[in-house]
Write a protein that holds these residues in place. Sequence first.
Motif, short mmCIF file in Angstrom:
data_model
loop_
_atom_site.label_atom_id
_atom_site.label_comp_id
_atom_site.label_asym_id
_atom_site.label_seq_id
_atom_site.Cartn_x
_atom_site.Cartn_y
_atom_site.Cartn_z
N ASP A 343 -71.47 -59.96 -110.25
CA ASP A 343 -72.68 -61.09 -110.93
C ASP A 343 -72.49 -62.18 -110.34
OD1 ASP A 343 -70.96 -62.86 -112.22
OD2 ASP A 343 -70.76 -60.96 -113.87
N GLN A 344 -73.66 -62.78 -110.36
CA GLN A 344 -73.76 -64.04 -109.84
C GLN A 344 -72.62 -64.99 -110.15
OE1 GLN A 344 -76.90 -65.68 -108.00
NE2 GLN A 344 -75.26 -67.00 -107.46
N SER A 345 -72.37 -65.30 -111.35
CA SER A 345 -71.52 -66.24 -111.64
C SER A 345 -69.64 -65.92 -110.91
CB SER A 345 -71.10 -66.50 -113.13
OG SER A 345 -70.74 -65.15 -113.65
N ARG A 346 -69.49 -64.62 -110.89
CA ARG A 346 -68.20 -64.28 -110.27
C ARG A 346 -68.24 -64.55 -108.77
NH1 ARG A 346 -64.74 -61.14 -113.29
NH2 ARG A 346 -64.42 -59.70 -111.54
N TRP A 347 -69.48 -64.03 -108.22
CA TRP A 347 -69.90 -64.23 -106.94
C TRP A 347 -69.48 -65.77 -106.62
CZ3 TRP A 347 -74.16 -65.59 -103.46
CH2 TRP A 347 -73.63 -65.12 -102.12
N ASP A 348 -70.14 -66.77 -107.23
CA ASP A 348 -70.05 -67.97 -106.91
C ASP A 348 -68.54 -68.56 -107.04
OD1 ASP A 348 -72.64 -68.04 -106.81
OD2 ASP A 348 -73.28 -69.08 -108.43
N ALA A 349 -67.90 -68.13 -108.07
CA ALA A 349 -66.61 -68.54 -108.34
C ALA A 349 -65.74 -67.96 -107.12
CB ALA A 349 -66.00 -67.87 -109.61
N ALA A 350 -65.93 -66.79 -106.44
CA ALA A 350 -65.14 -66.39 -105.51
C ALA A 350 -65.43 -67.30 -104.39
CB ALA A 350 -65.56 -64.88 -104.91
N TRP A 351 -66.58 -67.67 -103.95
CA TRP A 351 -66.82 -68.69 -102.96
C TRP A 351 -65.98 -70.04 -102.97
CZ3 TRP A 351 -68.42 -67.12 -98.45
CH2 TRP A 351 -69.18 -66.27 -98.36
N ALA A 352 -65.85 -70.36 -104.46
CA ALA A 352 -65.01 -71.56 -104.65
C ALA A 352 -63.77 -71.41 -104.37
CB ALA A 352 -65.46 -72.05 -106.14
N VAL A 353 -63.18 -70.16 -104.61
CA VAL A 353 -61.71 -69.73 -104.25
C VAL A 353 -61.39 -69.86 -102.84
CG1 VAL A 353 -59.84 -68.10 -104.49
CG2 VAL A 353 -61.43 -68.49 -106.32
N LEU A 354 -62.48 -69.31 -102.06
CA LEU A 354 -62.40 -69.24 -100.56
C LEU A 354 -62.46 -70.87 -99.91
CD1 LEU A 354 -64.70 -66.45 -99.57
CD2 LEU A 354 -62.00 -66.64 -100.01
N VAL A 355 -63.16 -71.82 -100.63
CA VAL A 355 -63.30 -72.98 -100.30
C VAL A 355 -61.75 -73.74 -100.66
CG1 VAL A 355 -64.26 -74.94 -100.77
CG2 VAL A 355 -65.64 -73.39 -100.59
N ARG A 356 -61.34 -73.44 -101.75
CA ARG A 356 -60.06 -73.83 -102.03
C ARG A 356 -58.85 -73.45 -100.92
NH1 ARG A 356 -57.31 -77.95 -104.72
NH2 ARG A 356 -55.16 -77.03 -105.76
N ALA A 357 -58.93 -72.11 -100.48
CA ALA A 357 -58.00 -71.58 -99.66
C ALA A 357 -58.19 -72.35 -98.15
CB ALA A 357 -58.36 -70.06 -99.26
N ASP A 380 -81.54 -61.21 -105.49
CA ASP A 380 -81.54 -62.14 -106.32
C ASP A 380 -80.80 -63.18 -106.65
OD1 ASP A 380 -80.05 -60.36 -107.41
OD2 ASP A 380 -80.89 -60.26 -109.51
N TRP A 381 -79.66 -63.09 -105.99
CA TRP A 381 -78.54 -64.22 -106.00
C TRP A 381 -79.01 -65.39 -105.12
CZ3 TRP A 381 -73.52 -60.97 -105.77
CH2 TRP A 381 -73.13 -60.23 -106.99
N THR A 382 -78.70 -66.44 -105.78
CA THR A 382 -78.80 -67.71 -104.87
C THR A 382 -77.68 -68.09 -104.24
OG1 THR A 382 -78.32 -69.17 -106.97
CG2 THR A 382 -80.76 -68.57 -106.37
N LEU A 383 -77.85 -68.98 -103.08
CA LEU A 383 -76.54 -69.18 -102.23
C LEU A 383 -75.81 -70.41 -102.96
CD1 LEU A 383 -77.91 -68.88 -98.68
CD2 LEU A 383 -76.49 -67.25 -99.89
N PRO A 384 -74.67 -70.53 -103.14
CA PRO A 384 -74.05 -71.34 -103.65
C PRO A 384 -73.84 -72.52 -102.73
CG PRO A 384 -72.24 -69.62 -103.28
CD PRO A 384 -73.66 -69.39 -102.89
N ALA A 385 -73.78 -73.78 -103.12
CA ALA A 385 -73.41 -74.86 -102.02
C ALA A 385 -72.18 -74.95 -101.49
CB ALA A 385 -73.64 -76.07 -102.71
N ASP A 386 -71.32 -74.10 -102.09
CA ASP A 386 -69.71 -73.93 -101.28
C ASP A 386 -69.66 -73.30 -100.04
OD1 ASP A 386 -68.45 -75.47 -103.21
OD2 ASP A 386 -67.98 -73.79 -104.24
N ILE A 387 -70.81 -72.42 -99.91
CA ILE A 387 -70.99 -71.71 -98.80
C ILE A 387 -71.06 -72.34 -97.42
CG2 ILE A 387 -73.45 -70.96 -98.42
CD1 ILE A 387 -72.91 -67.99 -98.28
N GLU A 388 -71.89 -73.52 -97.73
CA GLU A 388 -72.01 -74.26 -96.26
C GLU A 388 -70.64 -74.72 -96.01
OE1 GLU A 388 -74.73 -74.57 -94.65
OE2 GLU A 388 -76.00 -73.56 -96.27
N ARG A 389 -69.74 -75.15 -96.60
CA ARG A 389 -68.24 -75.67 -96.14
C ARG A 389 -67.72 -74.59 -95.53
NH1 ARG A 389 -65.69 -78.46 -100.97
NH2 ARG A 389 -64.25 -79.25 -99.13
N LEU A 390 -67.99 -73.47 -95.83
CA LEU A 390 -67.33 -72.40 -95.10
C LEU A 390 -68.07 -71.59 -93.85
CD1 LEU A 390 -66.62 -70.03 -98.44
CD2 LEU A 390 -64.73 -71.00 -96.86
N ALA A 391 -69.27 -71.72 -93.89
CA ALA A 391 -70.03 -71.26 -92.42
C ALA A 391 -69.33 -71.95 -91.30
CB ALA A 391 -71.48 -71.79 -92.63
#
Length: 409
Positions: A343-357, A380-391
């Motif tokens: 789901d969208q919230s879990r997907w966003d949280a996973a990106w936050a974990v990757l940023v933490r890593a 229908d899922w929006t891209l989280p802001a954290d994804i830019e830091r990983l790109a």
Amino acid sequence: MTVIAEPAISDATVRQLDVAADLLALLGDTATEPRPDTQLEALTLAVAADLPVLLWGEPGIGKTAALTQLAASLDLPLTTVIASVHEPSDFSGLPVVGDDPAVQGVPMAPPDWAVRLVRAGRGLLFLDELSTAPPAVQAALLRLVLERRVGALQLPPGVRIVAAANPRSSAADGWELSAPLANRFVHLQWVHDHDVVVRGLGGTWPRATLPRLDPERLAASVAYARRAVCALLTTRPALVHRLPNSETRRGGAWPSPRSWDMTLRLIAFATAAGTSREVLSMLVRGTVGDGPGLELLAGLDRLDLPDPETLLADPASAVLPDRGDLRQAVLDGVVEAVRRQPDQSRWDAAWAVLVRALETGAPDLVVVPASTLAALRTDDWTLPADIERLAGAVSLSRRADQAAALTGA
């Protein structure tokens, strides 16, 4: 009849023998000291866990001396039995016919060394030269090693069993150890340590001490050991029982329900004692074999990994392992948790974990998890802001891999 008188021993000869005895006493007067010794620590932990131990080593390596010193350090009476010079009846018991055998039966009388152990209530039974014992004697030893019975006599709980053997290539008229007997032992390879030998010949040997078990950790240690063994065997059912194909390997450590139960006990004792990973590795591999043992040790590492659901619930507080392989396993687990329940919230949280890593470790470890996580996105899922830091990190890592491939070509 002529009687020939034996020559009398002169006083001078007696005095010289007394002086020789004094010199021998001085040579045997050695001390012990606390000193790190992984072999000795593994041996004492297995002895504390009341598991039979078999020491493998070349002749003259010091197996017998180690057992003698162990018995002295633990204040246990040492009883040495050379297995190869005994008959099967010496371990299964000698039949003794009574007044009315038809009514009372024929009891199996135990040998004198077993009676002495029972009278003492405790002791260290040392079965030496086990690899030179013929198959019939090895068969008679099965009940002694596993059930601690000699004839009709039950050895007391205070008796520990340790055996020693030479490889068949260096044993005197040696035999391969039978698979049933081998599977009852914890196998330890006994090798000499240069520093220990030199220090010992100088008069000071390492001191054998029983592991100090933490009473507060007993229940947790048992739960941890059960979880570790059951987790591995659940995912690898073929390892529950795997009899080796060759006769030589059957005479060593291999996995069976019996040896897994021994492994579980060793893990519990090692955990309660805070034993080092090196000692635990020796014991585990010496019980179920190198392959299954290494798989279990790798599983133990993963038991201490953080729960992916906990990381998804609070990514900002995520504490990730420092070791690269363990960190990779945690990140893969987080992505897998999202895949199982997307789901969208879990997907966003996973990106936050990757940023933490990315912030706390090597950036190349997030490349594969990030690519897999990106593929889970729905329209229908929006891209989280954290994804830019990983790109940037992902793109840079891929370009580095491509450059390395071109250089190698």
